[in-house]
Each structure stands twice: as structure tokens, then as C-alpha cells.
Design a protein around this motif. Structure first.
Motif, PDB file in Angstrom:
ATOM      1  N   SER A 229     -10.490  -5.533   8.225  1.00 49.63           N
ATOM      2  CA  SER A 229      -9.127  -5.726   8.701  1.00 49.63           C
ATOM      3  C   SER A 229      -8.204  -5.334   7.564  1.00 49.63           C
ATOM      4  CB  SER A 229      -8.874  -7.198   9.062  1.00 49.63           C
ATOM      5  OG  SER A 229      -9.633  -7.558  10.174  1.00 49.63           O
ATOM      6  N   ALA A 230      -7.096  -4.659   7.876  1.00 50.04           N
ATOM      7  CA  ALA A 230      -6.161  -4.256   6.818  1.00 50.04           C
ATOM      8  C   ALA A 230      -5.592  -5.490   6.145  1.00 50.04           C
ATOM      9  CB  ALA A 230      -5.015  -3.434   7.423  1.00 50.04           C
TER      10      ALA A 230
ATOM     11  N   ILE B 101     -10.180   0.314   9.115  1.00 44.99           N
ATOM     12  CA  ILE B 101      -9.802  -1.029   9.540  1.00 44.99           C
ATOM     13  C   ILE B 101     -10.405  -1.361  10.897  1.00 44.99           C
ATOM     14  CG2 ILE B 101      -7.652  -1.014   8.247  1.00 44.99           C
ATOM     15  CD1 ILE B 101      -6.233  -0.545  11.002  1.00 44.99           C
TER      16      ILE B 101
ATOM     17  N   PRO C 122      -5.163  -3.338  13.073  1.00 42.75           N
ATOM     18  CA  PRO C 122      -3.958  -3.078  12.279  1.00 42.75           C
ATOM     19  C   PRO C 122      -3.068  -4.313  12.186  1.00 42.75           C
ATOM     20  CG  PRO C 122      -3.716  -2.145  14.464  1.00 42.75           C
ATOM     21  CD  PRO C 122      -5.132  -2.674  14.377  1.00 42.75           C
TER      22      PRO C 122
ATOM     23  N   ALA D 116      -0.577   2.345   8.668  1.00 40.77           N
ATOM     24  CA  ALA D 116      -1.271   1.130   9.105  1.00 40.77           C
ATOM     25  C   ALA D 116      -2.717   1.374   9.512  1.00 40.77           C
ATOM     26  CB  ALA D 116      -0.518   0.486  10.267  1.00 40.77           C
ATOM     27  N   GLY D 117      -3.050   2.599   9.866  1.00 42.41           N
ATOM     28  CA  GLY D 117      -4.430   2.920  10.214  1.00 42.41           C
ATOM     29  C   GLY D 117      -4.734   2.803  11.691  1.00 42.41           C
ATOM     30  N   THR D 118      -5.756   3.529  12.121  1.00 35.65           N
ATOM     31  CA  THR D 118      -6.264   3.452  13.488  1.00 35.65           C
ATOM     32  C   THR D 118      -7.640   2.790  13.438  1.00 35.65           C
ATOM     33  OG1 THR D 118      -5.099   5.477  14.136  1.00 35.65           O
ATOM     34  CG2 THR D 118      -6.934   4.759  15.530  1.00 35.65           C
TER      35      THR D 118
ATOM     36  N   TYR E 260      -6.391   2.978   7.136  1.00 37.84           N
ATOM     37  CA  TYR E 260      -5.257   2.335   6.456  1.00 37.84           C
ATOM     38  C   TYR E 260      -5.106   3.017   5.104  1.00 37.84           C
ATOM     39  CZ  TYR E 260      -3.030  -1.043   3.318  1.00 37.84           C
ATOM     40  OH  TYR E 260      -2.231  -1.643   2.375  1.00 37.84           O
TER      41      TYR E 260
END
Length: 326
Positions: A9-10, A215, A218, A282-284, A292
Motif C-alpha cells: 500500500s502506498a 501498490i 492508492p 499515486a500509482g495504479t 507509486y
């Protein structure tokens, strides 16, 4: 451990961007900077960028399947025998004090090895040897008794896909760059993480941080977190810092076809101008090519820095404009 859940997790890496200035109140030189100095391109994980530095003093951490892979030798065939022997001797010595016992050594294709110790769980001390004689090490702890075969298979997969690379040479497209090499692992298969601390040798008062990871979920973006923390009920300390700070820029910007957010702040502490610039995506979830990602520029306690806002923005603009996906 190699068998645990696949993605991170970010983190809430932006705990309080403004408060970083509290820790940066020491002096640094100001003056004209060598902004026209030669820049070098660096390759980290799934990205590359260009900055005017030699790379000396760089701190780096590369993780695959949640465990760090460390480059240890350019003369792997010569060194690996002693390293494996030393690992076994170390395990046997620690076992006398109640630590896990030596179990076996698993051979890897190409000359690498897994030194296995065992108690109620397995520990792996892994040595990856590339075809170009570079040697990497990875330590894996707490592999369950039922997860042994699966973890060995993951190790074999990584071993088959780790390759040498001259640090100045681009890795092949869609690969994962590591120190002096790259991994040609399948996309979206394993957790990936890179953390880099990059001193700028042409500007000793400036430091770059780069972090990227796959991640699982997000979290709120950079701008949303900034707005949340600078509105409503603020602490007296934060209000004091904000009173001497200026938001230079806050925007959303597309880079390498990804929606990044940018926050540029400067503050004055003891009569000195300090900069903290941050770019974040934030990333996918679960995507190797859309992790991220954050790159941050900050002023150090000492050393020559920017002589003006214009110079700081010009440096940052060239850095951001040079970002590419591998």
C-alpha cells in the motif's frame, strides 16, 4: 518473505511537507551555481532521469518480492565460493546460540546458490551470478515450511532474469533497472520497490530523493494531503512555519503519460531561503509500469545552493523534463 502478499500500500510519505523546514535551519552557502555542468542519466527501477551529478555518494535500495537485492561483486565466480562457505560457517556458529541450523545449499543455474537454514521456518541467503560475472545477494527470512518449494521457484525465476548492465547504458525497454544490472521479470508479477538518495555533486547543498513501488491501494494525492493539512485546525507550530513559507507552485501535470502532482515550496529560516520541491504519482494498483512514484528536491544543511528562485525553478524544470519510463 517471498510468499507473502504481492503488493504494497502506498505510504503516507507526505506526513507534513512544510515541517521539513524545521529540520533545515542550519547554514548553507548561496551563490552562482554551475547550472550548465554536464548532466548524467541515471536508471532506477522503471524510470530514468538526468541530473548534473557524478552519482558519488548515492544511497540505493532495490527490492523484488519484498526483499532487497544488493550488488556485491564484479568478480562473482571467484567470490561466490568463499561467500557461500562463509554463510554456512556463520549459520553453524549462530546455531550454537539457538539460531536456525544449516539445512542445505540449493544450486541455481549459472553458478548461483541458495544457502538454506531451518528452524520452524526457513531462511534463505541467496547469491545470484550473472553471465557477465556480476554477483548479487538477497536475504529472505521466515519462509514457511509449506512455502519452501514456491519460494525456491520464485528465486529461480529471479535468477533466470537478472542481467549485467553498464551503469551508463540504458536497460532494455520494460525492464527493472538495478545497480550494475537489470531484471527482465514478467510485468505485474512481483512486488517492486526502489529508494534512492542522490547527492548533487555540482550543488552540494541540494539533495534528490526518488522512491517508487508497486501498490495495492492508492491513497489521497499530494495536493489533497497538502490542502487538508494547511486548512482548518492547524497547530501553532505549523502556523508559524507557514507564516515564513511561500507556495511557489501547485499543479497537476502529465509526465510519461502519467498524471503527476507537483508542489513547490520555499521558506525562510534564520535569513536563509530553503526549497522543498515534490513531484508525485499515486500509482495504479498492481501495475509494474505505473507504480507509486515520488521525486523530491530539498535543501541540505550545508553546501552551495540556488542563488535565486529562477535558478531553482530552472534546475527543477530540467530534472522533471528529463524523466522517462524504461
Amino acid at each position: 518473505m517471498l510468499e507473502v502478499k504481492r503488493f504494497y500500500s502506498a505510504p503516507r510519505a507526505f506526513a507534513a511537507l512544510i515541517l521539513i523546514f524545521i529540520c533545515q535551519a542550519a547554514s548553507f552557502e548561496s551563490g552562482a551555481t554551475d547550472m550548465q555542468g554536464d548532466s548524467n542519466r541515471f536508471y532506477f527501477g522503471r524510470f530514468s532521469f538526468q541530473v548534473p551529478t557524478t552519482g558519488d555518494g548515492t544511497w540505493s535500495s532495490y527490492k523484488i518480492a519484498q526483499n532487497k537485492i544488493q550488488f556485491i561483486s564484479k568478480n562473482g565466480k571467484k567470490d561466490i565460493e568463499n561467500l557461500v562457505k562463509g554463510a554456512i560457517e556463520r549459520i553453524n556458529k549462530l546455531h550454537k546460540s539457538g539460531y536456525p541450523a544449516y539445512d542445505q545449499t540449493v544450486s541455481l543455474e549459472g553458478g548461483g546458490a541458495i544457502v538454506v537454514s531451518k528452524s520452524n521456518k526457513y531462511n534463505f541467503d541467496i547469491y545470484y551470478l550473472t553471465s557477465k560475472n556480476t554477483l548479487y545477494r538477497q536475504q529472505v527470512e521466515s519462509v514457511s515450511l509449506t512455502g519452501f518449494e514456491k519460494s525456491v521457484q520464485i528465486t529461480r525465476d529471479i535468477n533466470a532474469n537478472i542481467h549485467f548492465r553498464n551503469p551508463t547504458t540504458p536497460p532494455p525497454d520494460s525492464t527493472f533497472a538495478i545497480e550494475a544490472g537489470y531484471l527482465q521479470i514478467p510485468l505485474n508479477k512481483y512486488p517492486e520497490q526502489v529508494s534512492i538518495g542522490l547527492p548533487i555533486t555540482t550543488l552540494p547543498g541540494i539533495h534528490i530523493i526518488f522512491d517508487t513501488r508497486i501498490i495495492g491501494k492508492p491513497e489521497p494525492g499530494l495536493i489533497a494531503r497538502y490542502e487538508e493539512r494547511t486548512s482548518g485546525g492547524m497547530t501553532k507550530l505549523l502556523k508559524k512555519v507557514l507564516s515564513s513559507s511561500t507556495l511557489m507552485r501547485k499543479r497537476k501535470v502529465t509526465i510519461t503519460d502519467l498524471p503527476f502532482e507537483e508542489l513547490l515550496v520555499k521558506t525562510t529560516a534564520e535569513g536563509r531561503v530553503l526549497y522543498s520541491f515534490r513531484l508525485e504519482y499515486a500509482g495504479t494498483p498492481g501495475k509494474s509500469l505505473e507504480p507509486y512514484t515520488v521525486i523530491e528536491l530539498s535543501t541540505l544543511e550545508k553546501g552551495k545552493s540556488f542563488s535565486s528562485d529562477e535558478e531553482a525553478l530552472e534546475f527543477w524544470g530540467r530534472l522533471v523534463g528529463s524523466i522517462e519510463r524504461i
